[in-house]
Design a protein around this motif. Structure first.
Motif, PDB file in Angstrom:
ATOM      1  N   SER A 101       7.064   5.710  -6.878  1.00 20.90           N
ATOM      2  CA  SER A 101       7.038   7.023  -5.346  1.00 20.90           C
ATOM      3  C   SER A 101       6.873   5.839  -4.260  1.00 20.90           C
ATOM      4  CB  SER A 101       6.331   8.252  -4.582  1.00 20.90           C
ATOM      5  OG  SER A 101       7.510   9.026  -3.814  1.00 20.90           O
ATOM      6  N   ILE A 102       7.764   5.997  -2.974  1.00 23.04           N
ATOM      7  CA  ILE A 102       8.778   5.038  -2.309  1.00 23.04           C
ATOM      8  C   ILE A 102       7.749   5.309  -0.722  1.00 23.04           C
ATOM      9  CG2 ILE A 102      10.374   3.047  -1.169  1.00 23.04           C
ATOM     10  CD1 ILE A 102       9.784   2.668  -4.272  1.00 23.04           C
ATOM     11  N   ASP A 103       7.577   4.279  -0.451  1.00 25.32           N
ATOM     12  CA  ASP A 103       7.531   5.133   1.024  1.00 25.32           C
ATOM     13  C   ASP A 103       8.617   4.690   2.595  1.00 25.32           C
ATOM     14  OD1 ASP A 103       7.409   2.114   1.110  1.00 25.32           O
ATOM     15  OD2 ASP A 103       5.402   1.859   1.521  1.00 25.32           O
ATOM     16  N   ARG A 104       9.771   6.295   1.844  1.00 27.81           N
ATOM     17  CA  ARG A 104      10.898   5.528   2.726  1.00 27.81           C
ATOM     18  C   ARG A 104      10.840   7.057   2.626  1.00 27.81           C
ATOM     19  NH1 ARG A 104      12.807   2.077   5.541  1.00 27.81           N
ATOM     20  NH2 ARG A 104      15.429   2.962   5.412  1.00 27.81           N
ATOM     21  N   SER A 105      11.846   7.821   3.318  1.00 30.00           N
ATOM     22  CA  SER A 105      11.850   8.992   3.442  1.00 30.00           C
ATOM     23  C   SER A 105      12.300   9.884   2.391  1.00 30.00           C
ATOM     24  CB  SER A 105      13.287   9.497   3.983  1.00 30.00           C
ATOM     25  OG  SER A 105      14.277   9.504   3.371  1.00 30.00           O
ATOM     26  N   ASP A 106      11.033  11.402   1.749  1.00 31.08           N
ATOM     27  CA  ASP A 106      10.840  11.839   0.613  1.00 31.08           C
ATOM     28  C   ASP A 106      12.688  12.025   0.421  1.00 31.08           C
ATOM     29  OD1 ASP A 106       9.931  12.955  -1.382  1.00 31.08           O
ATOM     30  OD2 ASP A 106       8.034  12.992  -0.463  1.00 31.08           O
TER      31      ASP A 106
ATOM     32  N   PHE B 160       0.256  10.287  -2.788  1.00 28.55           N
ATOM     33  CA  PHE B 160      -0.667   8.731  -3.202  1.00 28.55           C
ATOM     34  C   PHE B 160       0.363   8.047  -2.577  1.00 28.55           C
ATOM     35  CE2 PHE B 160       2.595   9.747  -6.508  1.00 28.55           C
ATOM     36  CZ  PHE B 160       3.348   8.521  -6.557  1.00 28.55           C
ATOM     37  N   GLU B 161      -0.687   6.965  -2.385  1.00 29.94           N
ATOM     38  CA  GLU B 161      -0.570   5.861  -1.260  1.00 29.94           C
ATOM     39  C   GLU B 161       0.980   4.707  -2.379  1.00 29.94           C
ATOM     40  OE1 GLU B 161      -2.960   2.565  -0.576  1.00 29.94           O
ATOM     41  OE2 GLU B 161      -4.448   3.725  -0.401  1.00 29.94           O
ATOM     42  N   GLY B 162       1.601   4.519  -1.418  1.00 29.57           N
ATOM     43  CA  GLY B 162       3.381   4.519  -1.439  1.00 29.57           C
ATOM     44  C   GLY B 162       3.744   3.056  -2.128  1.00 29.57           C
ATOM     45  N   ARG B 163       4.041   3.099  -3.607  1.00 24.10           N
ATOM     46  CA  ARG B 163       4.743   1.939  -4.596  1.00 24.10           C
ATOM     47  C   ARG B 163       3.308   2.232  -5.472  1.00 24.10           C
ATOM     48  NH1 ARG B 163       9.005  -1.620  -1.103  1.00 24.10           N
ATOM     49  NH2 ARG B 163       9.220  -0.111  -0.153  1.00 24.10           N
ATOM     50  N   GLY B 164       2.332   3.063  -5.291  1.00 20.41           N
ATOM     51  CA  GLY B 164       1.654   3.476  -6.728  1.00 20.41           C
ATOM     52  C   GLY B 164       1.733   2.721  -7.470  1.00 20.41           C
TER      53      GLY B 164
ATOM     54  N   LEU C 181       0.750   7.574   3.127  1.00 17.83           N
ATOM     55  CA  LEU C 181       0.654   7.862   1.603  1.00 17.83           C
ATOM     56  C   LEU C 181       2.216   9.200   1.344  1.00 17.83           C
ATOM     57  CD1 LEU C 181      -2.455  10.188   2.418  1.00 17.83           C
ATOM     58  CD2 LEU C 181      -2.128   8.742  -0.214  1.00 17.83           C
ATOM     59  N   VAL C 182       2.598   8.666   0.203  1.00 22.00           N
ATOM     60  CA  VAL C 182       3.709   9.511   0.365  1.00 22.00           C
ATOM     61  C   VAL C 182       3.475  11.189  -1.116  1.00 22.00           C
ATOM     62  CG1 VAL C 182       6.164   9.154  -2.120  1.00 22.00           C
ATOM     63  CG2 VAL C 182       4.836   7.460  -0.323  1.00 22.00           C
ATOM     64  N   HIS C 183       4.388  11.853  -0.666  1.00 26.25           N
ATOM     65  CA  HIS C 183       4.067  13.257  -0.610  1.00 26.25           C
ATOM     66  C   HIS C 183       5.178  13.530  -2.100  1.00 26.25           C
ATOM     67  CE1 HIS C 183       3.395  17.665  -1.246  1.00 26.25           C
ATOM     68  NE2 HIS C 183       3.000  18.036  -0.058  1.00 26.25           N
ATOM     69  N   GLY C 184       6.172  13.803  -1.893  1.00 24.35           N
ATOM     70  CA  GLY C 184       7.070  13.856  -3.161  1.00 24.35           C
ATOM     71  C   GLY C 184       7.029  14.628  -3.408  1.00 24.35           C
TER      72      GLY C 184
ATOM     73  N   ASP D  93       5.963  11.880   7.869  1.00 23.70           N
ATOM     74  CA  ASP D  93       5.552  10.520   8.790  1.00 23.70           C
ATOM     75  C   ASP D  93       4.385  10.005   8.800  1.00 23.70           C
ATOM     76  OD1 ASP D  93       7.332   7.810  10.060  1.00 23.70           O
ATOM     77  OD2 ASP D  93       6.737   9.463  11.842  1.00 23.70           O
ATOM     78  N   TYR D  94       3.905  10.858   9.435  1.00 18.62           N
ATOM     79  CA  TYR D  94       1.882  10.580   9.864  1.00 18.62           C
ATOM     80  C   TYR D  94       1.197   9.977   8.328  1.00 18.62           C
ATOM     81  CZ  TYR D  94      -2.453  11.934   9.985  1.00 18.62           C
ATOM     82  OH  TYR D  94      -4.317  12.130   9.753  1.00 18.62           O
ATOM     83  N   LEU D  95       1.573  10.971   7.492  1.00 15.52           N
ATOM     84  CA  LEU D  95       0.990  10.756   6.119  1.00 15.52           C
ATOM     85  C   LEU D  95       1.659   8.971   5.591  1.00 15.52           C
ATOM     86  CD1 LEU D  95       1.818  14.453   4.308  1.00 15.52           C
ATOM     87  CD2 LEU D  95      -0.369  13.028   4.911  1.00 15.52           C
ATOM     88  N   VAL D  96       2.548   9.458   6.252  1.00 15.64           N
ATOM     89  CA  VAL D  96       3.297   7.465   5.394  1.00 15.64           C
ATOM     90  C   VAL D  96       2.924   6.440   6.533  1.00 15.64           C
ATOM     91  CG1 VAL D  96       5.674   6.117   5.527  1.00 15.64           C
ATOM     92  CG2 VAL D  96       5.211   8.195   4.294  1.00 15.64           C
ATOM     93  N   SER D  97       3.063   6.886   7.825  1.00 14.87           N
ATOM     94  CA  SER D  97       2.767   5.466   8.939  1.00 14.87           C
ATOM     95  C   SER D  97       1.285   5.286   9.150  1.00 14.87           C
ATOM     96  CB  SER D  97       3.141   5.781  10.049  1.00 14.87           C
ATOM     97  OG  SER D  97       4.532   6.408   9.699  1.00 14.87           O
ATOM     98  N   ASP D  98       0.357   6.613   9.239  1.00 17.26           N
ATOM     99  CA  ASP D  98      -0.892   6.419   9.369  1.00 17.26           C
ATOM    100  C   ASP D  98      -1.748   6.240   7.836  1.00 17.26           C
ATOM    101  OD1 ASP D  98      -0.103   7.105  11.048  1.00 17.26           O
ATOM    102  OD2 ASP D  98      -2.446   8.264  12.487  1.00 17.26           O
TER     103      ASP D  98
END
Length: 337
Positions: A232-237, A201-205, A174-177, A166-171
């Motif tokens: 990759s989508i910046d929602r729950s992985d 990487f950054e979500g939806r890149g 970044l989407v782990h994947g 959540d920290y990676l996505v919110s701050d």
């Protein structure tokens, strides 16, 4: 009028050319100045992370090959006798890319549930970054040797992993994947940290470098949109649900399928069945495996769900095989042996 316009043009046009040349030169000097400032700033940042002279890394042991180069386990020792388990990542990359990765770790790794950068070594070859190993180490190997890991333990670890993600996505968007047990570091009292950020990487890149990193995630941990479009989508992985399956079963995902068969089965609405004696965690797995990313829960919702379910989780130990055949596990997981 025509006679006066000619001399006027002769004066104005050279003046405009001179002015535009001055502006171009000024912009070039300004850009060079800003680049120097940026380099100076980065150098200062790196210097602040440079390994202190009184520290040394010993007992290096090859662990695995990472996205940017070999990863070793080791021990960071100081002159006063203090020591701590560390992970040493030597970055097999160009100097500029090496600097970018160091600054990435220095900027991003600032959360209690994300792997922490301790220092780096850039003054001579090989250059490397030193990360906290969070001993006893890799969650997957830890699970294979533990005999009292329960469903409640699963919830505790999963909640911390969700907080890190959540920290990676919110701050950092970044989407782990590749949220796999092998990429979770476990410490005392089941404290968990997310590692394996080389594929984040950054979500939806959608740029080529992002697509390449997305494609390097093992197929059985990939969301369908990663398999099809390297997106990759910046929602729950999606792979967070795979991690839950690993924690409950101590088995690789889709053990009966070869990697190329996974996507066609998912497109045909196949999902892994509920593991034996698995209650609430399976419902969360299914939420993470919704085909449309819009239907998957946000990590903030996942954290609240895990917190509210902790008191309902079973405390009986999950059955662990007496002997784990690592080669067979890797084969079923589609991982290199």
């Amino acid at each position: 009028d025509e006679e006066s316009a000619g001399p006027l043009a002769i004066i104005i046009i050279p003046c405009l050319l001179v002015l535009s040349t001055v502006l171009v030169v000024a912009l070039i000097f300004y850009s060079l100045h800003k680049n120097k400032e940026r380099v100076r700033s980065r150098t200062a940042q790196l210097y602040s992370w440079e390994m202190p002279k009184e520290c040394v890394v010993e007992e290096l042991e090859f662990w695995q090959t990472g996205h940017y180069g070999p990863i070793c386990k080791g021990v960071l020792k100081t002159r006063d006798g203090a020591s701590s388990a560390v992970v040493v990542k030597s970055l097999r990359a160009e100097a500029q890319e090496f600097v970018e990765r160091l600054l990435f770790h220095a900027t991003v790794c600032r959360h209690q549930n994300v792997v922490r950068m301790l220092c780096c070594q850039t003054e001579h070859l090989p250059m490397y970054v030193v990360l906290d190993a969070c001993s006893p180490g890799n969650l997957l190997h830890f699970l294979w040797t533990l005999r009292n890991f329960s469903e409640k333990s699963v919830f505790l670890v999963a909640k911390q992993v969700a907080a890190g993600l959540d920290y990676l996505v919110s701050d950092h968007r970044l989407v782990h994947g590749d949220v796999a047990a092998r990429n979770i570091l476990l410490g005392p009292d089941l404290s968990a940290r997310v590692s394996g950020l080389g594929v984040a990487f950054e979500g939806r890149g959608t740029e080529p470098a992002v697509r390449q990193r997305a494609a390097e995630v093992p197929v059985k941990w990939q969301a369908p949109e990663r398999m099809v479009m390297q997106l990759s989508i910046d929602r729950s992985d999606w792979s967070f649900g795979i991690l839950l399956y690993e924690l409950i079963t101590l088995s690789p995902p889709y053990p009966e399928l070869e990697p190329p068969a996974v996507l066609p089965k998912l497109q045909a609405s196949y999902r892994m069945k509920r593991p034996q004696n698995c209650g609430g965690p399976y419902d969360l797995m299914r939420y993470c495996w919704m085909w449309s990313f819009k239907d998957r829960p946000a990590f903030s919702a996942v954290i609240k769900l895990l917190e509210s379910s902790l008191h309902l989780a079973a405390t009986e130990a999950i059955c662990v095989p007496e002997v784990v055949d690592v080669s067979e596990y890797n084969r079923k997981a589609g991982l290199p042996s």
